[in-house]
Scaffold this motif. Structure first.
Motif, short mmCIF file in Angstrom:
data_model
loop_
_atom_site.label_atom_id
_atom_site.label_comp_id
_atom_site.label_asym_id
_atom_site.label_seq_id
_atom_site.Cartn_x
_atom_site.Cartn_y
_atom_site.Cartn_z
N SER A 139 18.76 75.94 27.64
CA SER A 139 18.28 75.39 26.38
C SER A 139 19.41 75.47 25.37
CB SER A 139 17.10 76.22 25.89
OG SER A 139 17.52 77.56 25.73
N PHE A 140 19.21 74.84 24.21
CA PHE A 140 20.21 74.89 23.15
C PHE A 140 20.48 76.35 22.75
CE2 PHE A 140 21.48 74.99 18.69
CZ PHE A 140 22.62 74.22 18.78
N LYS A 141 19.41 77.15 22.65
CA LYS A 141 19.56 78.54 22.23
C LYS A 141 20.42 79.31 23.23
CE LYS A 141 16.72 82.50 21.34
NZ LYS A 141 15.53 83.03 21.99
N LYS A 142 20.16 79.08 24.52
CA LYS A 142 20.92 79.76 25.57
C LYS A 142 22.40 79.37 25.50
CE LYS A 142 19.12 81.28 30.02
NZ LYS A 142 18.63 80.85 31.32
N LEU A 143 22.64 78.06 25.30
CA LEU A 143 24.03 77.58 25.23
C LEU A 143 24.74 78.16 24.01
CD1 LEU A 143 23.82 73.81 26.25
CD2 LEU A 143 24.90 75.69 27.51
N PHE A 144 23.99 78.26 22.89
CA PHE A 144 24.58 78.79 21.66
C PHE A 144 25.00 80.24 21.86
CE2 PHE A 144 24.45 80.65 17.39
CZ PHE A 144 25.27 79.74 16.72
N ASN A 145 24.09 81.03 22.46
CA ASN A 145 24.41 82.44 22.72
C ASN A 145 25.59 82.57 23.68
OD1 ASN A 145 22.46 83.50 21.04
ND2 ASN A 145 20.89 83.44 22.63
#
Ligand code: UDP
Ligand code: MG
Length: 301
Positions: free
Chosen positions: A206-212
């Motif tokens: 997800s976007f959140k996973k990629l951001f982290n």
């Protein structure tokens, strides 16, 4: 010549057979290959599917994790288990065509001067906002880190044995493979490819996973953020000086208070920056990365 494919699998029950049969059909001319499937704590029947195909003892090897440790850990376990002269990391969902690997293999076999074939997506099928964040990430990390990050390169790469051994020398816990692959150096051939649609199932990122993941990457490959307080401190001290000059020209209790606040804030940031500098050295040391990697020795054992 032996080729190893390392295949991280998380909830890929519908893709295992498709992948396996596709490889079996298209790898008839490959003299020796192994498929190392790493089941990364799938919650579906991935392991069952893997057990079924593992009757093909010559080609199929399976590692199964006790829980989901993430793709990074799965890639590491697969690389460690691999025994090929050439090793390729490839997704299980058929987005990356196993037939392309044979083309990549040809490049390494025919060109002694290349050690890695790294694929990159020429055209990206993703929203412009994700694209924007990805581009910004590469800009930032290339500014902050001494390691060179090539825009848009995926984990879908083929390595010579020597490069795999170098990658395994980096035994850090928090792994950021894009950085590690660049860190070890060697000569990369950049191979453009167009990913297919996922065969079945859905993406785990997800976007959140990629951001982290992006933040982890920056922290793993740059200690510059630890110096931000130091520069802030310098800015505060300059502001203190300006404020002091104003105070000398025109005494005012308020300006005196402001000057003192600026001075204290500036000193605090400087001290934090100094601590950051020590911390950055400990941070680098704690990774126990090799100080260098030798590619070739001439007239030396
Ligand atoms: N994967 C994994 N562990 C995870 C997430 C993903 O091993 O925690 C595997 C997944 O099964 C696939 C590959 O990593 O083979 C890429 O994942 P995905 O297709 O979800 O990512 P995307 O193609 O969207 O980047
Ligand atoms: Mg995918």
């Amino acid at each position: 010549m032996k080729l190893s494919l390392v295949i991280p699998c998380y909830n890929e029950e519908a893709n295992i057979n498709v992948f396996y049969n596709y490889v079996k059909d298209n790898y008839k001319d490959v003299e020796n290959y192994e498929l190392i499937f790493v089941n990364d704590g799938s919650k579906d029947n991935t392991l069952l599917k893997l057990k079924e195909i593992s009757s093909d003892k010559k080609h199929v090897k399976v590692i199964s994790f006790s829980r989901n440790f993430g793709k990074e850990s799965a890639m590491l376990a697969g690389l460690k288990a691999s025994s090929g002269d050439y090793v390729c990391i490839i997704d299980a969902d058929m987005q990356q065509d196993p037939v392309i690997v044979l083309d990549m293999l040809k490049i390494l076999e025919e060109n002694d001067n290349y050690d890695v074939v790294s694929t990159y997506q020429e055209t990206r099928k993703e929203s412009s906002i994700i694209s924007f964040f990805k581009k910004s990430f590469y800009k930032i990390i290339n500014k902050l880190s001494q390691v060179d990050f090539h825009q848009g390169v995926s984990d879908f790469r083929l390595f010579r044995r020597q490069v795999v051994d170098a990658i395994l020398l980096l035994n850090e816990d928090n792994r950021f493979s894009k950085g590690i692959f660049s860190y070890v150096g060697f000569n990369n051939y950049y191979y453009p490819y167009i990913p297919f649609e996922r065969n079945a199932g859905k993406s785990s990122f997800s976007f959140k996973k990629l951001f982290n993941y992006a933040i982890d990457g920056i922290i793993s490959f740059s200690t510059k953020p630890l110096l931000i307080p130091f520069y802030l401190g310098v800015m505060f001290l300059i502001a203190t000086l300006i404020s002091l000059i104003i105070l000398l020209c025109h005494y005012d209790l308020l300006i005196l208070v402001v000057t003192l606040i600026l001075l204290i804030a500036g000193l605090q940031f400087i001290v934090m920056g100094i601590i950051g500098k020590y911390l950055s050295q400990i941070h680098i040391q704690s990774k126990e990365r090799p100080t260098y990697i030798i590619k070739e020795k001439i007239n030396l054992k």
